[in-house]
Design a protein around this motif. Structure first.
Motif, PDB file in Angstrom:
ATOM      1  N   ILE A  79     -26.130  10.861   4.724  1.00 38.48           N
ATOM      2  CA  ILE A  79     -27.280  11.682   4.357  1.00 38.48           C
ATOM      3  C   ILE A  79     -27.284  11.985   2.858  1.00 38.48           C
ATOM      4  O   ILE A  79     -28.277  11.729   2.163  1.00 38.48           O
ATOM      5  N   ILE A  80     -26.174  12.515   2.339  1.00 38.40           N
ATOM      6  CA  ILE A  80     -26.125  12.900   0.934  1.00 38.40           C
ATOM      7  C   ILE A  80     -26.093  11.684   0.009  1.00 38.40           C
ATOM      8  O   ILE A  80     -26.892  11.575  -0.927  1.00 38.40           O
ATOM      9  N   GLU A  81     -25.184  10.745   0.264  1.00 39.25           N
ATOM     10  CA  GLU A  81     -24.986   9.632  -0.664  1.00 39.25           C
ATOM     11  C   GLU A  81     -25.956   8.473  -0.431  1.00 39.25           C
ATOM     12  O   GLU A  81     -26.521   7.928  -1.389  1.00 39.25           O
ATOM     13  N   ALA A  82     -26.140   8.061   0.826  1.00 39.42           N
ATOM     14  CA  ALA A  82     -27.021   6.919   1.094  1.00 39.42           C
ATOM     15  C   ALA A  82     -28.493   7.320   1.120  1.00 39.42           C
ATOM     16  O   ALA A  82     -29.365   6.485   0.867  1.00 39.42           O
ATOM     17  N   GLY A  83     -28.786   8.570   1.466  1.00 37.78           N
ATOM     18  CA  GLY A  83     -30.156   9.043   1.406  1.00 37.78           C
ATOM     19  C   GLY A  83     -30.949   8.964   2.694  1.00 37.78           C
ATOM     20  O   GLY A  83     -32.170   9.135   2.678  1.00 37.78           O
ATOM     21  N   SER A  84     -30.296   8.721   3.841  1.00 43.01           N
ATOM     22  CA  SER A  84     -31.024   8.777   5.103  1.00 43.01           C
ATOM     23  C   SER A  84     -31.434  10.224   5.379  1.00 43.01           C
ATOM     24  O   SER A  84     -30.684  11.159   5.061  1.00 43.01           O
TER      25      SER A  84
ATOM     26  N   THR B 155     -29.278  12.189  -2.153  1.00 45.48           N
ATOM     27  CA  THR B 155     -29.944  11.062  -2.778  1.00 45.48           C
ATOM     28  C   THR B 155     -31.303  10.854  -2.115  1.00 45.48           C
ATOM     29  O   THR B 155     -31.392  10.828  -0.886  1.00 45.48           O
ATOM     30  N   ARG B 156     -32.352  10.737  -2.892  1.00 43.04           N
ATOM     31  CA  ARG B 156     -33.676  10.469  -2.350  1.00 43.04           C
ATOM     32  C   ARG B 156     -34.015   9.005  -2.601  1.00 43.04           C
ATOM     33  O   ARG B 156     -34.065   8.559  -3.751  1.00 43.04           O
ATOM     34  N   VAL B 157     -34.205   8.244  -1.549  1.00 42.31           N
ATOM     35  CA  VAL B 157     -34.448   6.814  -1.663  1.00 42.31           C
ATOM     36  C   VAL B 157     -35.825   6.545  -2.282  1.00 42.31           C
ATOM     37  O   VAL B 157     -36.022   5.585  -3.009  1.00 42.31           O
ATOM     38  N   TRP B 158     -36.773   7.435  -2.002  1.00 38.16           N
ATOM     39  CA  TRP B 158     -38.122   7.263  -2.558  1.00 38.16           C
ATOM     40  C   TRP B 158     -38.281   8.197  -3.759  1.00 38.16           C
ATOM     41  O   TRP B 158     -38.046   9.382  -3.652  1.00 38.16           O
TER      42      TRP B 158
END
Length: 378
Positions: free
Chosen positions: A90-95, A375-378
């Protein structure tokens, strides 16, 4: 431990932009045993042999096909620590939301498999979906059922379908006969009654429950892995040609980790046969229409040809925005980071694959409580 109990979700919300549809939690040693019905406890805990093919993933002897950085510092197995998974996924990969798919022991005795599913569901609810471990509201669970025991499967669905964080029913593809057989209709009926998706994750099984190609067991693990797609293709054909979607028009199926590029030529072939033999069939629409309306596939494993334009064309032709769901397969060595996967999708399909299809398929919220430093992927 005091700090963990006091954690509460933030009042601020962020939009869901990544739904991960394949994440694997693992119980700590001995934890599930207390939930196994006493009748089956000794049987399920004493039978430790039966796999007929060894899994020879890279560095399996040391990492057991897991990410080497996913082993908790307390010596636990990857996927056994909710806090570590939260940090890495959740925090690092951004799911933003992760659909948890635990592995449940698969036996030759349907009632024993059901007993293990009962225990797995209790463990997941009490150790992952509880307020202490799901304080951030990012975990969604799976109702594990033994489809070869339809009565037991329906009982588990009825028991857990009302749980606020159970997002799907989880089955395996190996049991015979194929899914189009009316034997399984009670399972499909229960799923549609509660408007909950049925997902199928690949598995290995034991003895004669191993997924077997028409010509017998393969020689090596690498060709065995390819047979998962063949197994899924047979189940897709059975669902369509045996009329399951006509009997249950709101049924939603997700095939997890069976790959997906094979569905394009399969749709072409099924449609060709339908055009030639329509008068002999009882189904009401083209087979490819059923696929696009009822069946989803997860992105991992992603077949990645040397010429990337070939993958782009395949994704366009199969209308990936209609049938794909993002998945990472965390914490396995085959983990796909959402930032990496996003780059390989056609631009117009990115939102659908990364989060919109997941929200619709699993009936998920469109926002979740914000967490610091994610991390926010978008």
């Amino acid at each position: 431990m005091t700090q963990a109990k006091e954690r509460v979700p933030a009042t601020a919300e962020v939009p869901v932009r990544v739904v991960d549809s394949d994440v694997h939690p693992v119980p700590r040693p001995g934890v599930v045993a207390e939930y196994i019905p006493e009748k089956w406890r000794k049987f399920l805990l004493s039978h430790k042999v039966g796999d007929t093919i060894n899994y020879d993933a890279p560095d399996y002897a040391h990492a057991f096909a897991m990410r080497v950085d996913a082993f908790p510092t307390d010596g636990g197995f990857p996927g056994s620590d909710p806090d570590m998974m939260f940090k890495q996924l959740i925090i690092e990969a951004g799911s933003d939301i992760a659909v948890l798919e635990p592995s449940s022991k698969f036996t030759r005795i349907p009632e024993a498999s059901s007993a293990m599913c009962t225990a797995t569901n209790e463990w997941l609810a009490n150790h992952w979906l509880d307020s202490r471990n799901n304080w951030h509201q990012r975990w969604r669970g799976s109702i594990c059922v033994s489809i070869e025991d339809p009565q037991g499967a329906v009982a588990e669905i009825e028991k857990w379908a009302g749980h606020p964080h159970m997002a799907q029913i989880l089955i395996k593809a190996e049991p015979r006969p194929s899914w189009g057989n009316p034997l399984y209709d009670p399972v499909w009926a229960a799923a549609t009654k509660h408007d909950i998706t049925v997902s199928c994750h690949l598995s290995r099984g034991n003895y004669e429950t191993m997924p077997m190609p028409p010509v017998g067991f393969p020689s090596y693990n690498h060709d065995f892995m390819v047979t998962y797609s063949l197994l899924a293709a047979n189940q897709v054909m059975s669902l369509i040609f045996d009329g399951v979607f006509d009997r249950f028009p709101s049924l939603r199926i997700v095939l997890v980790e069976h790959a997906f590029t094979w569905i394009l030529p399969l749709m072409w072939r099924m449609d060709a046969i339908y055009a030639a033999r329509k008068s002999w069939m009882t189904i009401k629409r083209k087979p490819s229409d059923y696929v696009k309306d009822h069946i989803k596939f997860t992105t991992q494993p992603l077949d990645y040809p040397e010429d990337k334009t070939e993958l782009s064309r395949a994704l366009e032709w199969m209308e990936a925005e209609k049938i794909l769901l993002f998945s990472s397969d965390y914490p396995h060595w085959t983990f796909d980071d959402p930032k990496w996967l996003l780059k390989h999708l056609p631009e117009h399909a990115r939102e659908a694959v990364m989060f919109k299809n997941g929200i619709e398929t699993y009936k998920l919220p469109t926002t979740v409580p914000a967490v610091e430093s994610q991390t926010r992927v978008w």
